[in-house]
Design an enzyme around this catalytic site. Structure first.
Site, short mmCIF file in Angstrom:
data_model
loop_
_atom_site.label_atom_id
_atom_site.label_comp_id
_atom_site.label_asym_id
_atom_site.label_seq_id
_atom_site.Cartn_x
_atom_site.Cartn_y
_atom_site.Cartn_z
N LYS A 217 15.71 51.43 44.60
CA LYS A 217 16.67 52.46 44.19
C LYS A 217 15.87 53.52 43.44
O LYS A 217 16.14 53.83 42.27
CB LYS A 217 17.78 51.81 43.33
CG LYS A 217 18.95 52.69 43.03
CD LYS A 217 19.88 52.93 44.20
CE LYS A 217 20.97 53.90 43.82
NZ LYS A 217 21.67 54.46 44.98
N ASP B 157 18.89 39.25 46.38
CA ASP B 157 19.97 38.26 46.26
C ASP B 157 21.15 38.72 47.12
O ASP B 157 21.71 37.97 47.93
CB ASP B 157 20.36 38.18 44.77
CG ASP B 157 21.34 37.06 44.48
OD1 ASP B 157 21.59 36.24 45.38
OD2 ASP B 157 21.86 37.01 43.35
N TYR C 169 17.49 39.52 36.39
CA TYR C 169 17.93 38.16 36.07
C TYR C 169 17.05 37.51 35.00
O TYR C 169 17.42 36.48 34.45
CB TYR C 169 17.94 37.27 37.32
CG TYR C 169 18.88 37.74 38.41
CD1 TYR C 169 19.81 38.74 38.19
CD2 TYR C 169 18.82 37.18 39.69
CE1 TYR C 169 20.66 39.17 39.20
CE2 TYR C 169 19.67 37.61 40.70
CZ TYR C 169 20.58 38.62 40.44
OH TYR C 169 21.41 39.03 41.44
N ASP D 38 21.42 50.98 48.80
CA ASP D 38 22.78 51.21 49.30
C ASP D 38 22.76 51.51 50.80
O ASP D 38 23.60 51.03 51.57
CB ASP D 38 23.50 52.31 48.51
CG ASP D 38 22.60 53.48 48.17
OD1 ASP D 38 21.36 53.36 48.32
OD2 ASP D 38 23.10 54.54 47.75
N ASP E 287 22.18 37.47 51.31
CA ASP E 287 23.50 36.89 51.65
C ASP E 287 24.18 37.71 52.74
O ASP E 287 24.80 37.16 53.65
CB ASP E 287 24.40 36.86 50.40
CG ASP E 287 24.34 35.50 49.72
OD1 ASP E 287 23.39 34.73 50.03
OD2 ASP E 287 25.21 35.20 48.89
#
Ligand code: NAD
Length: 378
Positions: free
Chosen positions: A213, A269, A164, A245, A273
């Site tokens: 990852k 992020d 980001y 994942d 959620d």
């Protein structure tokens, strides 16, 4: 006797030693002022019972600040926040379709105040707990055999680096549009959030699951290496690694396995959620953003809920639990934080519910009464 620049021991009459903590309160917009009033009620009660002095300064942020000053956060307001021991925020923002605030350029809209205060206070670690209260199991979308006795985990997300914040561009080359985002982390950014994550785990069940990852990304391989280096300073904390994942799957398959999930910005992020969704109730979820020092920003995970503002309908529990996080992480008041969390559980156990968590056979209470009930258990 000064302990640091901001926290003082003061002698009260009757020889009682009271700690003084300077708290910046930001009501903000919508339901913000109502829920902050309830959190303050709880803090006052904690102060009374445990002999602490909570001293408040209120500042404007968001839409109310735009109306008053033309900007979502003034330099003076930010300075007050910087000079305090901690900041407790309700929420900012209005009804996006209807409010005039959203015809302003983005840097002058209510939510720009949030970015400005996070940047101004140099906050780089975001903590979002996902706790399933026994009494609210019905709201959890997972099957009963998965939930068991409930779960209690936190997602710790790096807040200021990664995809980001990397360079980005969109170009057209030979008639083909091409967009690029870059994911950059340096070892110092990883090390400081890792330390925060291990520190938080020490205050909990002493387990860190670092999520990356590393099978694909160089940034993740560096992440993993640095996390392992930092882990050497925390031999009492159990470290595991998980690919992002897999973590997304494990959160819905067996959330009980997690204590602290430590991860970079974008993964955090998404996972935070997902983790909050599996609790099923947005009005119950606190959050904290921390930096290098003790000063933090504590706020509910939900927004300003303009649709129910001023109607005594808002659930104040997420804000009250955010205040409990403030007691624990900024002031090291473990016992007091536990007490607030226990009080919330007790009030729920007695069957009291605000409208968002209401179910058959329970007693409907308003924002103010919920605050009073929780205070009465402290
Ligand atoms: P929201 O979280 O404010 O509301 C979503 C739904 O949940 C609404 O139906 C609302 O009534 C309900 N709800 C939320 N909190 C509740 C509570 N404590 N008790 C009972 N019900 C509750 O999200 P939204 O509607 O997408 O956003 C409204 C405004 O809030 C927007 O301006 C948005 O930008 C802002 N916002 C602010 C923050 C923040 O201040 N950190 C975070 C998210 C959204």
């Amino acid at each position: 006797m000064a302990i640091d620049n901001r926290i003082f021991h003061i002698e009260m009459k009757g020889m009682v030693d009271r700690m003084e903590y300077k708290i910046t309160l930001i009501g903000g917009d919508g339901i913000g002022p109502e829920i902050i009033t309830q959190a303050r009620k709880i803090l006052d009660r904690v102060g009374e019972v445990y002999s602490h002095n909570f001293v408040y300064k209120e500042i404007l942020m968001g839409g109310v600040s735009i109306d008053e000053t033309g900007v979502p956060l003034t330099d003076e307001a930010l300075k007050i926040a910087k000079d305090s021991d901690s900041v407790l925020l309700g929420a900012v923002g209005g009804n996006v379709g209807q409010s005039n605030w959203y015809s302003l350029p983005p840097h002058l809209r209510p939510e720009a105040g949030l970015l400005a205060i996070r940047k101004g206070l140099k906050l780089f670690a975001n903590i979002r707990p996902a706790i399933l209260f026994d009494e609210l199991k019905g709201a959890c979308p997972l099957k009963e055999d998965i939930i068991g006795d409930g779960f209690d985990l936190v997602v710790m997300r790096e807040l200021t680096g990664g995809l980001y914040f990397g360079d980005r561009s969109t170009v057209t080359e030979n008639g083909v549009r091409k967009a690029t985002d870059t994911l950059v982390y340096d070892e110092n950014e990883i090390r400081r959030i890792a330390r925060r994550g291990f520190d938080i785990a020490r205050k909990r069940r002493k387990k860190v699951c670092s999520v990356d990852k590393a099978n694909v990304l160089d940034s993740s391989r560096l992440w993993r290496t640095v996390i392992e280096e930092v882990a050497k300073d925390y031999p009492d904390v159990e470290l595991s690694h998980m690919l992002v994942d897999n973590c997304a799957m494990q959160l819905v398959r067996d959330p009980k396995q997690f204590d602290v999930i430590l991860t970079e910005n974008m993964f955090g992020d998404i996972l935070s959620d997902e983790a909050s969704m599996i609790t099923g109730s947005i009005g119950m979820l606190p959050s904290a953003s921390l930096g290098e020092k003790k000063l933090g920003l504590y706020e509910p995970s939900h927004g300003s809920a303009p649709d129910i503002a001023g109607q005594d309908k808002a659930n104040p529990i997420a804000t009250i639990l955010s205040a409990a996080m403030m007691l624990r992480y900024s002031f090291d008041l473990e016992e007091e934080a536990d007490k607030v969390e226990e009080a919330v559980r007790s009030v729920l156990k007695d069957g009291n519910r605000t409208i968002d968590i209401m179910s058959e056979g329970m007693k409907l209470v308003g924002t103010n009464e919920m605050g009073d009930l929780i205070a009465s258990y402290i």
